[in-house]
Design a protein around this motif. Structure first.
Motif, PDB file in Angstrom:
ATOM      1  N   ALA A 232     -13.362  -7.589  15.441  1.00 41.84           N
ATOM      2  CA  ALA A 232     -13.547  -6.871  16.747  1.00 41.84           C
ATOM      3  C   ALA A 232     -15.143  -6.538  16.897  1.00 41.84           C
ATOM      4  N   ALA A 233     -15.430  -6.531  18.306  1.00 47.74           N
ATOM      5  CA  ALA A 233     -16.806  -6.369  18.473  1.00 47.74           C
ATOM      6  C   ALA A 233     -16.868  -4.815  18.644  1.00 47.74           C
ATOM      7  N   ALA A 234     -17.737  -4.434  18.106  1.00 47.12           N
ATOM      8  CA  ALA A 234     -18.135  -2.744  17.913  1.00 47.12           C
ATOM      9  C   ALA A 234     -18.273  -2.292  19.250  1.00 47.12           C
ATOM     10  N   ASP A 235     -18.850  -3.002  20.273  1.00 48.32           N
ATOM     11  CA  ASP A 235     -19.190  -2.459  21.516  1.00 48.32           C
ATOM     12  C   ASP A 235     -17.933  -2.496  22.505  1.00 48.32           C
ATOM     13  N   GLU A 236     -16.635  -2.643  21.789  1.00 50.02           N
ATOM     14  CA  GLU A 236     -15.321  -2.928  22.443  1.00 50.02           C
ATOM     15  C   GLU A 236     -15.220  -3.799  23.539  1.00 50.02           C
ATOM     16  N   THR A 237     -15.842  -5.088  23.434  1.00 43.17           N
ATOM     17  CA  THR A 237     -15.727  -5.829  24.537  1.00 43.17           C
ATOM     18  C   THR A 237     -14.676  -7.078  24.188  1.00 43.17           C
ATOM     19  N   PHE A 238     -14.456  -7.244  23.129  1.00 39.54           N
ATOM     20  CA  PHE A 238     -13.455  -8.424  22.511  1.00 39.54           C
ATOM     21  C   PHE A 238     -12.793  -7.881  21.403  1.00 39.54           C
ATOM     22  N   TYR A 239     -11.531  -8.531  20.786  1.00 39.88           N
ATOM     23  CA  TYR A 239     -11.082  -8.501  19.681  1.00 39.88           C
ATOM     24  C   TYR A 239     -10.430  -9.852  19.439  1.00 39.88           C
ATOM     25  N   PHE A 240     -10.050 -10.444  18.334  1.00 43.60           N
ATOM     26  CA  PHE A 240      -9.204 -11.706  18.312  1.00 43.60           C
ATOM     27  C   PHE A 240      -8.855 -11.489  16.648  1.00 43.60           C
ATOM     28  N   ARG A 241      -7.356 -12.236  16.552  1.00 43.43           N
ATOM     29  CA  ARG A 241      -7.001 -12.326  15.221  1.00 43.43           C
ATOM     30  C   ARG A 241      -6.146 -13.548  15.120  1.00 43.43           C
ATOM     31  N   ARG A 242      -5.968 -13.894  14.037  1.00 39.96           N
ATOM     32  CA  ARG A 242      -5.076 -15.165  13.807  1.00 39.96           C
ATOM     33  C   ARG A 242      -3.575 -14.533  14.130  1.00 39.96           C
ATOM     34  N   ASP A 243      -3.081 -15.528  14.775  1.00 42.19           N
ATOM     35  CA  ASP A 243      -1.439 -15.657  14.914  1.00 42.19           C
ATOM     36  C   ASP A 243      -0.847 -16.886  14.569  1.00 42.19           C
ATOM     37  N   GLY A 244      -0.441 -17.280  13.288  1.00 48.27           N
ATOM     38  CA  GLY A 244       0.093 -18.384  13.053  1.00 48.27           C
ATOM     39  C   GLY A 244      -1.135 -19.535  13.365  1.00 48.27           C
ATOM     40  N   ASP A 245      -0.769 -20.732  13.925  1.00 49.30           N
ATOM     41  CA  ASP A 245      -1.814 -21.615  14.261  1.00 49.30           C
ATOM     42  C   ASP A 245      -2.680 -21.263  15.687  1.00 49.30           C
ATOM     43  N   GLN A 246      -2.070 -20.103  16.091  1.00 50.80           N
ATOM     44  CA  GLN A 246      -2.818 -19.735  17.284  1.00 50.80           C
ATOM     45  C   GLN A 246      -3.665 -18.623  17.279  1.00 50.80           C
ATOM     46  N   VAL A 247      -4.299 -17.859  18.201  1.00 55.27           N
ATOM     47  CA  VAL A 247      -5.065 -16.845  18.037  1.00 55.27           C
ATOM     48  C   VAL A 247      -4.921 -15.617  19.090  1.00 55.27           C
ATOM     49  N   LEU A 248      -4.639 -14.611  18.429  1.00 52.17           N
ATOM     50  CA  LEU A 248      -4.400 -13.413  19.594  1.00 52.17           C
ATOM     51  C   LEU A 248      -5.791 -13.139  20.200  1.00 52.17           C
ATOM     52  N   ILE A 249      -6.007 -12.899  21.407  1.00 51.49           N
ATOM     53  CA  ILE A 249      -7.305 -12.377  21.934  1.00 51.49           C
ATOM     54  C   ILE A 249      -7.257 -11.228  22.919  1.00 51.49           C
ATOM     55  N   SER A 250      -8.140 -10.326  22.970  1.00 54.20           N
ATOM     56  CA  SER A 250      -8.161  -9.270  23.997  1.00 54.20           C
ATOM     57  C   SER A 250      -9.341  -8.899  24.168  1.00 54.20           C
ATOM     58  N   PRO A 251      -9.541  -8.604  25.751  1.00 56.49           N
ATOM     59  CA  PRO A 251     -10.849  -8.331  26.248  1.00 56.49           C
ATOM     60  C   PRO A 251     -11.148  -6.626  25.995  1.00 56.49           C
ATOM     61  N   ALA A 252     -10.215  -6.152  25.262  1.00 60.20           N
ATOM     62  CA  ALA A 252     -10.462  -4.739  24.793  1.00 60.20           C
ATOM     63  C   ALA A 252     -10.780  -3.696  25.782  1.00 60.20           C
ATOM     64  N   GLU A 253     -10.393  -3.942  27.126  1.00 60.42           N
ATOM     65  CA  GLU A 253     -10.814  -3.280  28.121  1.00 60.42           C
ATOM     66  C   GLU A 253      -9.837  -1.859  28.053  1.00 60.42           C
ATOM     67  N   ALA A 254     -10.257  -1.043  28.934  1.00 63.79           N
ATOM     68  CA  ALA A 254      -9.738   0.525  29.197  1.00 63.79           C
ATOM     69  C   ALA A 254     -10.000   0.907  30.603  1.00 63.79           C
ATOM     70  N   VAL A 255      -9.158   0.255  31.377  1.00 64.54           N
ATOM     71  CA  VAL A 255      -9.195   0.437  32.676  1.00 64.54           C
ATOM     72  C   VAL A 255      -8.090   1.536  33.221  1.00 64.54           C
ATOM     73  N   PRO A 256      -8.349   2.863  33.892  1.00 68.47           N
ATOM     74  CA  PRO A 256      -7.185   3.883  34.253  1.00 68.47           C
ATOM     75  C   PRO A 256      -6.274   3.265  35.287  1.00 68.47           C
ATOM     76  N   SER A 257      -5.027   3.554  34.834  1.00 69.41           N
ATOM     77  CA  SER A 257      -3.984   3.075  35.628  1.00 69.41           C
ATOM     78  C   SER A 257      -3.130   4.378  35.871  1.00 69.41           C
ATOM     79  N   GLY A 258      -2.153   3.985  36.825  1.00 67.67           N
ATOM     80  CA  GLY A 258      -0.969   4.738  36.829  1.00 67.67           C
ATOM     81  C   GLY A 258       0.210   4.311  36.051  1.00 67.67           C
ATOM     82  N   PRO A 259       0.984   5.172  35.785  1.00 65.67           N
ATOM     83  CA  PRO A 259       2.158   4.605  34.889  1.00 65.67           C
ATOM     84  C   PRO A 259       2.954   3.405  35.684  1.00 65.67           C
ATOM     85  N   GLU A 260       2.999   2.261  34.981  1.00 63.28           N
ATOM     86  CA  GLU A 260       3.679   0.997  35.768  1.00 63.28           C
ATOM     87  C   GLU A 260       3.829   0.037  34.827  1.00 63.28           C
ATOM     88  N   ASP A 261       4.653  -0.960  35.154  1.00 61.25           N
ATOM     89  CA  ASP A 261       4.881  -2.179  34.293  1.00 61.25           C
ATOM     90  C   ASP A 261       3.716  -3.303  34.554  1.00 61.25           C
TER      91      ASP A 261
END
Ligand SMILES: Cc1cc2nc3c(=O)[nH]c(=O)nc-3n(C[C@H](O)[C@H](O)[C@H](O)COP(=O)(O)OP(=O)(O)OC[C@H]3O[C@@H](n4cnc5c(N)ncnc54)[C@H](O)[C@@H]3O)c2cc1C
Length: 373
Positions: A232-261
């Motif tokens: 994970a980037a310490a400035d919370e701009t991304f993280y990633f980890r192994r997921d079998g032969d693939q990779v799970l990635i995230s922009p680690a965003e925190a954008v306010p939302s209402g409750p929704e799907d």
């Protein structure tokens, strides 16, 4: 005709299910979930990592207790929920130092590169490693809680959104779809909808805020080594980890939302792929699937666990933010202790009496005890 229970839990995510399993066999419990399936919302959308060094001190204590409880149950399971997977923070010296807690030790950039050869050397100058971190088989943990709850007599009702809740005598009367429930204690485990449930119950809301967070599974040219930590980037701009032969990635965003799907915004995952292809040698080729979930937080970032001060018998189990899995078993133990202590002999709660002398209770008590006081 309403069905009578000691406790009705509203919400069938990890929070509600882990509490149902902790209360099973100790009092009569119903768990009511709006969706047709359990764990449809945030609890189906996590990154499945449990990180003892992550979050405020009380969250770290709850994480350690949860790891103890899950590990003890793993000993009796054919397939474990927990798999060791370290957590590595990268960035510049100041950001890594600011984010790293006592449960994370500093490592050199050379060590970081040895652990994760996909990182480009010039993309970071400092790193920290939490070797007490685990990958979590979230579907197995959720299924295990459901099975334990049902084996202990908990009634689980899905496809029933609670639309009304009011005080009736010494307890509560709830309406959910065509069903009616009466209970001494109502547990608000409604995730992003927790404040909404408070409002329909005539309880003052707490100002809980859901924040969007997106993740994706991607195909890569160069798979990560089996023992590669989550990075994970310490400035919370991304993280990633192994997921079998693939990779799970995230922009680690925190954008306010209402409750929704929540669903991914167009372009968010593509922008992240472009970024990761400049700071790693993963060679991301395509996106298999992407999703967004809501991490719901109180203003101080600490989970909200306990009876409401004014509304007798209304118990909050909300605001788990990005720690819902890693704190779940510790919080469920704590919450079950508080409910059983406050709810005896059919009376309602309305107490903040200390639960059994566990260190989780003490830790939470020391940080914020109690709600709206
Ligand atoms: C991308 C992402 C990555 C994450 N990674 C991690 C991680 O690695 N580790 C970790 O510990 N945590 C992680 N989290 C956080 C974790 O997933 C959440 O903290 C946790 O799932 C919250 O669980 P919950 O039960 O409170 O909420 P939910 O799972 O949302 O459950 C709440 C339920 O309440 C139901 N409900 C709402 N209103 C009503 C009503 N009126 N009547 C009946 N039912 C109702 C909803 O339908 C929902 O099913 C992550 C979150 C995201 C989004």
């Amino acid at each position: 005709m309403s069905a009578h229970y000691d406790v009705v839990i509203v919400g069938g995510g990890i929070a509600g299910l882990s509490l149902a399993s902790a209360l099973a066999g100790k009092c009569s419990v119903a768990l009511v979930e709006a969706e047709q399936t359990l764990a449809y919302h945030t609890s189906a959308r996590s990154a499945r990592q449990l990180i003892p060094s992550y979050g405020p001190a009380v969250v770290q204590e709850l994480t350690l207790r949860s790891l103890e409880l899950i590990a003890a149950q793993d000993a009796a399971r054919p397939e474990p929920v927990l798999t060791p997977r370290s957590f590595m923070l990268i960035g510049d010296d100041a950001t890594v130092r600011a984010e790293a807690s006592g449960r994370m030790h500093r490592i050199t950039p050379a060590e970081a590169l040895r652990l994760c050869p996909a990182l480009l050397r010039n993309s970071f100058t400092a790193a920290g490693l939490d070797t007490g971190s685990f990958g979590c088989n979230a579907p197995l943990l959720l299924a295990d809680h459901r099975e334990r709850a049902q084996a202990g007599g908990v009634d689980i009702i899905t496809g029933a959104r609670v639309h009304s809740a009011q005080r009736l005598g010494s307890g509560w009367e709830l309406g959910a779809g065509q069903e009616g429930f009466q209970a001494a204690v109502v547990v608000n485990a409604a995730g992003a909808w927790a404040d909404e449930l408070a409002v329909i119950s005539g309880v003052e809301k707490l100002g809980l805020q859901p924040y969007r967070r997106t993740a994706a599974i991607v195909d890569v040219e160069h798979p990560l080594p089996v023992d590669c930590p989550m990075v994970a980037a310490a400035d919370e701009t991304f993280y990633f980890r192994r997921d079998g032969d693939q990779v799970l990635i995230s922009p680690a965003e925190a954008v306010p939302s209402g409750p929704e799907d929540a669903q991914p915004y167009p372009g968010d995952v593509e922008a992240l792929v472009a970024r990761l292809n400049t700071v790693t040698t993963l060679g991301i080729r395509s996106v298999r699937k992407a999703w967004t979930g809501l991490r719901t937080e109180a203003a101080d970032g600490v989970p909200v666990v306990g009876f409401d001060a004014e509304a007798t018998g209304f118990f909050w189990l909300a605001g788990q933010g990005g720690y819902g899995f890693q704190t779940s078993s510790g919080i469920a133990e704590l919450a079950a202790g508080l409910i059983l202590a406050g709810q005896g002999a059919g009376s309602a709660g309305g107490t903040t009496a200390a639960s059994p002398a566990s260190r989780t209770a003490e830790a939470l008590a020391a940080t914020r005890w109690s709600i709206r006081r």
